[in-house]
Enzyme design. Structure first.
Site, PDB file in Angstrom:
ATOM      1  CG  ASP A   9      48.846  43.799  -5.351  1.00 21.42           C
ATOM      2  OD1 ASP A   9      49.024  44.599  -4.423  1.00 21.42           O
ATOM      3  OD2 ASP A   9      47.764  43.682  -5.957  1.00 21.42           O
ATOM      4  CG  ASP A 111      49.295  47.991  -2.026  1.00 23.74           C
ATOM      5  OD1 ASP A 111      49.409  48.729  -3.019  1.00 23.74           O
ATOM      6  OD2 ASP A 111      48.222  47.447  -1.715  1.00 23.74           O
ATOM      7  CD  GLU A 112      49.660  47.776  -7.364  1.00 22.51           C
ATOM      8  OE1 GLU A 112      49.644  46.901  -8.246  1.00 22.51           O
ATOM      9  OE2 GLU A 112      48.659  48.478  -7.086  1.00 22.51           O
TER      10      GLU A 112
END
Length: 236
Positions: A9, A111-112
């Protein structure tokens, strides 16, 4: 075969990616070192805080609050617009790097990602050391930091990556649930939102351990299928 899962993350993704992009284009000010937020159009009094620097957080600025409120809390805050092309570019760079370690990469959001290394670690390779290697490569090659969660279960890996930030790696294996997870306040439980916390508190459920030990039927009666889901996650 025991699963070998990493959840990665990006720390303050939109703010970090904006900061890195500006530095690469010649700016000398790193937005991550000052009160700064990514948000909407301040002049039109429109938009909310999408991302914030850790410095901005110290002023009490919160994600999703109106821009004008952030300005009231910190008059000197720097406000920059979002740029989804930049976000997409860095997200794709990460994805490409992850594919060097496993073909089983699952995007959970921009974003992860989850990385399943169960069948991809070579003899003698260690899951935690691999997580550290990836974390350090991202910092060196791209200029921003990530948190890494390590587990034998996807949900636990995600919860582990939410532990202390930034630039950290944490484990949360099934054998560590009681020690590491149950002591945490219920608001830190995956999928437990702000609206559910007061209701759970009124039922005497203050920690994740309280939820895990609660009567499943009572939780389902009060929260339906959602209740079963969070109860099940607390009992991974």
């Amino acid at each position: 075969m025991e699963k070998k899962i990493l959840h990665i993350d990006v720390n303050n993704a939109f703010l970090s990616w904006t900061a890195v992009d500006r530095l690469k284009k010649g700016e000398t000010l790193d937005l991550r070192t000052v009160p700064a937020i990514v948000g909407g159009d301040e002049e039109k009094r429109r938009g909310i805080v999408v991302a914030k620097s850790n410095v901005a957080k110290k002023f009490g600025i919160q994600t999703a609050e109106p821009i004008y409120m952030a300005r009231k809390k910190c008059p000197s805050v720097i406000i920059v617009p979002g740029d989804h092309e930049i976000y997409k570019m860095y997200s794709n760079k990460l994805y490409k790097l992850f594919l060097e370690y496993t073909e089983k990469v699952e995007r959970f959001s921009i974003d992860e990602c989850f990385l399943d290394l169960t069948e991809y670690l070579k003899p003698g390779e260690d899951l935690i050391k691999t997580g550290i290697e990836i974390k350090e490569r991202i910092k060196k090659e791209f200029g921003f930091t990530v948190n890494v969660g390590v587990s034998d279960d996807k949900i636990l890996a995600k919860m582990a990556s939410d532990f202390e930030k930034p630039d950290k790696i944490h484990t949360l294996f099934k054998s560590e649930i009681e020690e590491k997870l149950w002591k945490l306040p219920i608001n830190e439980m995956f999928l437990v939102g702000k609206k559910s916390v007061p209701k759970l508190n009124r039922m005497g459920i203050k920690t994740i351990g309280d939820l895990a030990k609660a009567d499943k039927a009572v939780i389902i009666k009060n929260f339906g299928k959602y209740g079963y889901t969070i109860w099940k996650y607390a009992n991974r």
